[in-house]
Structures are given as structure tokens and as C-alpha cells.
Write a protein that holds these residues in place. Structure first.
Motif, PDB file in Angstrom:
ATOM      1  N   HIS A  17      31.207  39.826  39.318  1.00 58.91           N
ATOM      2  CA  HIS A  17      31.059  41.272  39.490  1.00 58.91           C
ATOM      3  C   HIS A  17      31.772  41.459  40.746  1.00 58.91           C
ATOM      4  O   HIS A  17      31.560  40.567  41.923  1.00 58.91           O
ATOM      5  CB  HIS A  17      29.609  41.810  39.637  1.00 58.91           C
ATOM      6  CG  HIS A  17      29.347  43.047  39.564  1.00 58.91           C
ATOM      7  ND1 HIS A  17      29.415  43.650  40.636  1.00 58.91           N
ATOM      8  CD2 HIS A  17      28.979  44.068  38.520  1.00 58.91           C
ATOM      9  CE1 HIS A  17      29.348  45.157  40.232  1.00 58.91           C
ATOM     10  NE2 HIS A  17      29.023  45.217  38.892  1.00 58.91           N
ATOM     11  N   GLU A  18      32.310  42.668  40.971  1.00 57.13           N
ATOM     12  CA  GLU A  18      32.936  43.176  42.360  1.00 57.13           C
ATOM     13  C   GLU A  18      32.013  43.289  43.439  1.00 57.13           C
ATOM     14  O   GLU A  18      32.500  42.710  44.662  1.00 57.13           O
ATOM     15  CB  GLU A  18      33.496  44.613  42.075  1.00 57.13           C
ATOM     16  CG  GLU A  18      34.676  44.769  40.990  1.00 57.13           C
ATOM     17  CD  GLU A  18      35.037  46.222  40.953  1.00 57.13           C
ATOM     18  OE1 GLU A  18      34.219  47.019  41.278  1.00 57.13           O
ATOM     19  OE2 GLU A  18      35.911  46.389  40.123  1.00 57.13           O
ATOM     20  N   ALA A  19      30.660  43.110  43.157  1.00 61.52           N
ATOM     21  CA  ALA A  19      29.654  43.267  44.323  1.00 61.52           C
ATOM     22  C   ALA A  19      29.098  42.062  44.444  1.00 61.52           C
ATOM     23  O   ALA A  19      28.105  41.896  45.152  1.00 61.52           O
ATOM     24  CB  ALA A  19      28.608  44.195  43.840  1.00 61.52           C
ATOM     25  N   GLY A  20      29.645  40.787  43.607  1.00 60.18           N
ATOM     26  CA  GLY A  20      28.980  39.562  43.891  1.00 60.18           C
ATOM     27  C   GLY A  20      29.304  39.018  45.260  1.00 60.18           C
ATOM     28  O   GLY A  20      30.253  39.276  45.786  1.00 60.18           O
ATOM     29  N   ARG A  21      28.554  38.065  45.510  1.00 56.38           N
ATOM     30  CA  ARG A  21      28.265  37.341  46.836  1.00 56.38           C
ATOM     31  C   ARG A  21      29.335  36.222  46.816  1.00 56.38           C
ATOM     32  O   ARG A  21      29.806  35.866  48.091  1.00 56.38           O
ATOM     33  CB  ARG A  21      27.093  36.831  47.011  1.00 56.38           C
ATOM     34  CG  ARG A  21      26.063  38.061  47.336  1.00 56.38           C
ATOM     35  CD  ARG A  21      24.780  37.410  47.699  1.00 56.38           C
ATOM     36  NE  ARG A  21      23.773  38.511  47.774  1.00 56.38           N
ATOM     37  CZ  ARG A  21      22.944  38.634  48.978  1.00 56.38           C
ATOM     38  NH1 ARG A  21      22.858  38.000  49.574  1.00 56.38           N
ATOM     39  NH2 ARG A  21      22.210  39.736  48.980  1.00 56.38           N
ATOM     40  N   ILE A  22      29.731  35.507  45.736  1.00 56.50           N
ATOM     41  CA  ILE A  22      30.458  34.380  45.853  1.00 56.50           C
ATOM     42  C   ILE A  22      32.066  34.690  45.350  1.00 56.50           C
ATOM     43  O   ILE A  22      32.253  35.208  44.517  1.00 56.50           O
ATOM     44  CB  ILE A  22      30.025  33.338  44.818  1.00 56.50           C
ATOM     45  CG1 ILE A  22      28.987  32.931  45.029  1.00 56.50           C
ATOM     46  CG2 ILE A  22      31.166  32.230  44.713  1.00 56.50           C
ATOM     47  CD1 ILE A  22      28.402  32.087  44.005  1.00 56.50           C
ATOM     48  N   LYS A  23      32.970  34.317  46.362  1.00 55.48           N
ATOM     49  CA  LYS A  23      34.450  34.611  46.333  1.00 55.48           C
ATOM     50  C   LYS A  23      35.080  33.369  45.830  1.00 55.48           C
ATOM     51  O   LYS A  23      36.291  33.356  45.830  1.00 55.48           O
ATOM     52  CB  LYS A  23      35.106  35.368  47.360  1.00 55.48           C
ATOM     53  CG  LYS A  23      34.406  36.737  47.642  1.00 55.48           C
ATOM     54  CD  LYS A  23      34.411  37.728  46.476  1.00 55.48           C
ATOM     55  CE  LYS A  23      33.832  38.891  46.834  1.00 55.48           C
ATOM     56  NZ  LYS A  23      33.466  39.802  45.763  1.00 55.48           N
ATOM     57  N   ASN A  71      25.276  18.900  50.643  1.00 59.72           N
ATOM     58  CA  ASN A  71      26.200  17.722  51.096  1.00 59.72           C
ATOM     59  C   ASN A  71      27.587  18.218  51.003  1.00 59.72           C
ATOM     60  O   ASN A  71      28.338  17.252  51.258  1.00 59.72           O
ATOM     61  CB  ASN A  71      25.831  16.569  50.483  1.00 59.72           C
ATOM     62  CG  ASN A  71      26.037  16.729  49.035  1.00 59.72           C
ATOM     63  OD1 ASN A  71      25.457  17.553  48.260  1.00 59.72           O
ATOM     64  ND2 ASN A  71      26.409  15.825  48.264  1.00 59.72           N
ATOM     65  N   ALA A  72      27.747  19.248  50.799  1.00 56.96           N
ATOM     66  CA  ALA A  72      29.380  19.755  50.357  1.00 56.96           C
ATOM     67  C   ALA A  72      29.472  20.988  50.943  1.00 56.96           C
ATOM     68  O   ALA A  72      28.634  21.921  50.819  1.00 56.96           O
ATOM     69  CB  ALA A  72      29.582  19.412  48.835  1.00 56.96           C
ATOM     70  N   PRO A  73      30.893  21.251  51.417  1.00 58.86           N
ATOM     71  CA  PRO A  73      30.920  22.737  51.872  1.00 58.86           C
ATOM     72  C   PRO A  73      30.726  23.775  51.026  1.00 58.86           C
ATOM     73  O   PRO A  73      30.149  24.738  51.250  1.00 58.86           O
ATOM     74  CB  PRO A  73      32.520  22.604  52.287  1.00 58.86           C
ATOM     75  CG  PRO A  73      32.729  21.363  52.737  1.00 58.86           C
ATOM     76  CD  PRO A  73      31.950  20.571  51.922  1.00 58.86           C
ATOM     77  N   ILE A  74      31.182  23.602  49.596  1.00 60.52           N
ATOM     78  CA  ILE A  74      30.992  24.767  48.757  1.00 60.52           C
ATOM     79  C   ILE A  74      29.344  24.911  48.489  1.00 60.52           C
ATOM     80  O   ILE A  74      29.059  26.148  48.271  1.00 60.52           O
ATOM     81  CB  ILE A  74      31.777  24.242  47.236  1.00 60.52           C
ATOM     82  CG1 ILE A  74      31.689  25.312  46.376  1.00 60.52           C
ATOM     83  CG2 ILE A  74      30.931  23.061  46.540  1.00 60.52           C
ATOM     84  CD1 ILE A  74      32.464  25.325  45.342  1.00 60.52           C
ATOM     85  N   LEU A  75      28.673  23.950  48.577  1.00 58.75           N
ATOM     86  CA  LEU A  75      27.222  24.188  48.341  1.00 58.75           C
ATOM     87  C   LEU A  75      26.550  24.739  49.506  1.00 58.75           C
ATOM     88  O   LEU A  75      25.647  25.595  49.481  1.00 58.75           O
ATOM     89  CB  LEU A  75      26.506  22.897  47.936  1.00 58.75           C
ATOM     90  CG  LEU A  75      27.118  22.100  46.793  1.00 58.75           C
ATOM     91  CD1 LEU A  75      26.582  20.666  46.584  1.00 58.75           C
ATOM     92  CD2 LEU A  75      26.698  22.866  45.611  1.00 58.75           C
ATOM     93  N   ARG A  76      26.960  24.338  50.738  1.00 65.21           N
ATOM     94  CA  ARG A  76      26.538  24.815  52.034  1.00 65.21           C
ATOM     95  C   ARG A  76      26.902  26.397  52.026  1.00 65.21           C
ATOM     96  O   ARG A  76      25.977  27.374  52.526  1.00 65.21           O
ATOM     97  CB  ARG A  76      26.959  24.214  53.085  1.00 65.21           C
ATOM     98  CG  ARG A  76      26.422  22.876  53.458  1.00 65.21           C
ATOM     99  CD  ARG A  76      26.821  22.333  54.784  1.00 65.21           C
ATOM    100  NE  ARG A  76      28.089  21.838  54.815  1.00 65.21           N
ATOM    101  CZ  ARG A  76      28.560  20.735  54.422  1.00 65.21           C
ATOM    102  NH1 ARG A  76      27.583  19.827  54.024  1.00 65.21           N
ATOM    103  NH2 ARG A  76      29.778  20.395  54.574  1.00 65.21           N
ATOM    104  N   GLY A  77      27.843  26.791  51.349  1.00 65.08           N
ATOM    105  CA  GLY A  77      28.464  28.267  51.253  1.00 65.08           C
ATOM    106  C   GLY A  77      27.626  28.985  50.470  1.00 65.08           C
ATOM    107  O   GLY A  77      27.204  30.362  50.856  1.00 65.08           O
ATOM    108  N   VAL A  78      27.002  28.393  49.368  1.00 66.32           N
ATOM    109  CA  VAL A  78      26.131  29.150  48.554  1.00 66.32           C
ATOM    110  C   VAL A  78      25.092  29.780  49.359  1.00 66.32           C
ATOM    111  O   VAL A  78      24.509  30.753  49.334  1.00 66.32           O
ATOM    112  CB  VAL A  78      25.890  28.370  47.466  1.00 66.32           C
ATOM    113  CG1 VAL A  78      24.783  29.032  46.488  1.00 66.32           C
ATOM    114  CG2 VAL A  78      27.009  28.318  46.419  1.00 66.32           C
ATOM    115  N   ALA A  79      24.408  28.701  50.134  1.00 64.80           N
ATOM    116  CA  ALA A  79      23.046  29.014  51.121  1.00 64.80           C
ATOM    117  C   ALA A  79      23.541  30.297  51.705  1.00 64.80           C
ATOM    118  O   ALA A  79      22.664  31.110  52.221  1.00 64.80           O
ATOM    119  CB  ALA A  79      22.520  27.937  51.546  1.00 64.80           C
ATOM    120  N   LYS A  80      24.700  29.815  52.564  1.00 68.90           N
ATOM    121  CA  LYS A  80      24.962  30.740  53.777  1.00 68.90           C
ATOM    122  C   LYS A  80      25.327  32.428  53.131  1.00 68.90           C
ATOM    123  O   LYS A  80      24.961  33.252  53.853  1.00 68.90           O
ATOM    124  CB  LYS A  80      26.406  30.363  54.318  1.00 68.90           C
ATOM    125  CG  LYS A  80      26.737  31.010  55.496  1.00 68.90           C
ATOM    126  CD  LYS A  80      28.163  30.498  56.210  1.00 68.90           C
ATOM    127  CE  LYS A  80      28.519  31.205  57.592  1.00 68.90           C
ATOM    128  NZ  LYS A  80      29.804  30.701  58.084  1.00 68.90           N
TER     129      LYS A  80
END
Length: 197
Positions: A17-23, A71-80
């Protein structure tokens, strides 16, 4: 005679979605997003018309992210980003791509990058006595490629519906498809429907 099984990965609000948090899956390019959603809609419709099972795979975590291994940048990014919290709008499926109430459609939630890891996905697929999987989703270079590689190692024959996949960077998308072509058939939705029907 067994039929192919479709695995649809991360067609969720926070991802599409355009308003989604993950890019990580798609940037702000409306054309890319529109093309992906169109391809995914055709994939799901074609599977439904043919009676092929569909596994809608979602990623979702507790609000405190205690179930997210960072344990991976992509996973840390989800939490951030505060993304894909279970029960939230962001973790829900995009309205146009949501599962239907049907004995042929299933929802599987996973916590890692590979949709098979730590889930019952393989056991559910084996109930259909098939070796043919059609895999698509977002992002191509992440959950799609990781899931395809695992599926091939499990002995499945995999077709990737490339026009129902995307990455924020098209060069990364293309490179991932090229990499997967060594182990899977890379096709488009129309060809998949014609060849596997």
C-alpha cells in the motif's frame, strides 16, 4: 492428477500500500506498484479459476517484536519502522489481493526471510501431492528468492511468476530473477496459466 500450488508472498498493506511502512519491496513508483498488483491479481484469479491451491504467506510480529530475530539488517529495519505488527492494518493483506474463504486457500504466517523456515508450509503443500510450485511476491531478492531456493532443495519444481514480483530497485529484481533461473523457471503469469493448465 496433481495440480500446481501457488505461493503468494507478502501481499500485505505495509509492503504494497502507498501508506505502507516497508519500502524494501517497492519504492514510491506508482507504475511499478500498479504493475505488480495487476500481475498478482491475475495470478490469484487464474489459480482460483483452475482450482489450484493458494498459500497466502504473511510476515507478522508481536508489538514488542520479541518474536523477531534481529540478526540481519532487513529484520532490524522491520522493528525500526514499526512494521507488520500482528493484528494491525499493515500486517493485513492488501484488499485486492486478500485470501478468500475457500478450502483451496490457506494463510501461513512466518517470522524469517524464507517462508518455509519455522512454518508448516511444506507439510500443508504435501497434502496436495504435488511437486509443482508457482511462487511470486515481494520482494524478489528477499523472501521470493529465499523461498524459491528452499523449495528447490525440498525437491519441488518451481516456476517464478516474474510479473507478480518486484523489488524497489529494478536492477536488483532483474539480477535476482537471473540468479534464480539456474534453479527455477522464470515466466510470467499468462505463460504460467497456459503451460500448467
Amino acid at each position: 492428477m496433481s495440480v500446481p500450488v501457488v505461493i503468494a508472498l507478502h501481499y500485505q498493506n505495509d509492503v504494497l500500500h502507498e501508506a505502507g511502512r516497508i519500502k524494501v519491496g517497492l519504492g514510491d513508483d506508482d507504475v511499478v506498484r500498479a504493475n505488480l498488483i495487476s500481475g498478482a491479481k491475475r495470478l490469484l484469479l487464474g489459480a482460483r479459476e483452475r482450482g489450484w491451491p493458494i498459500f497466502h504467506v504473511r510476515v507478522a510480529y508481536r508489538p514488542d517484536y520479541a518474536d523477531l530475530g534481529q540478526n540481519a539488517p532487513i529484520l532490524r529495519g522491520v522493528a525500526k519502522l514499526g512494521a507488520v505488527v500482528d493484528g494491525s492494518w499493515g500486517a493485513d493483506f492488501l484488499e485486492d489481493l486478500k485470501p478468500l474463504s475457500s478450502e483451496d486457500e490457506f494463510v501461513v504466517t512466518h517470522k524469517r526471510i524464507n517462508a518455509f523456515y519455522g512454518t508448516i508450509l511444506e507439510n500443508l503443500i504435501n497434502n496436495f501431492n504435488t511437486k509443482q510450485l508457482i511462487i511470486a511476491g515481494v520482494a524478489t531478492h528477499s523472501v521470493v528468492e529465499s523461498t524459491v531456493r528452499h523449495a528447490v532443495d525440498c525437491g519441488f519444481e518451481v516456476t517464478v511468476a516474474a510479473d507478480a514480483c518486484a523489488s524497489a530497485d529494478n536492477e536488483v529484481h532483474v539480477a535476482s530473477l537471473k540468479s534464480m533461473s539456474l534453479i527455477a523457471k522464470i515466466s510470467n503469469v499468462s505463460e504460467v496459466m497456459e503451460e500448467l493448465s
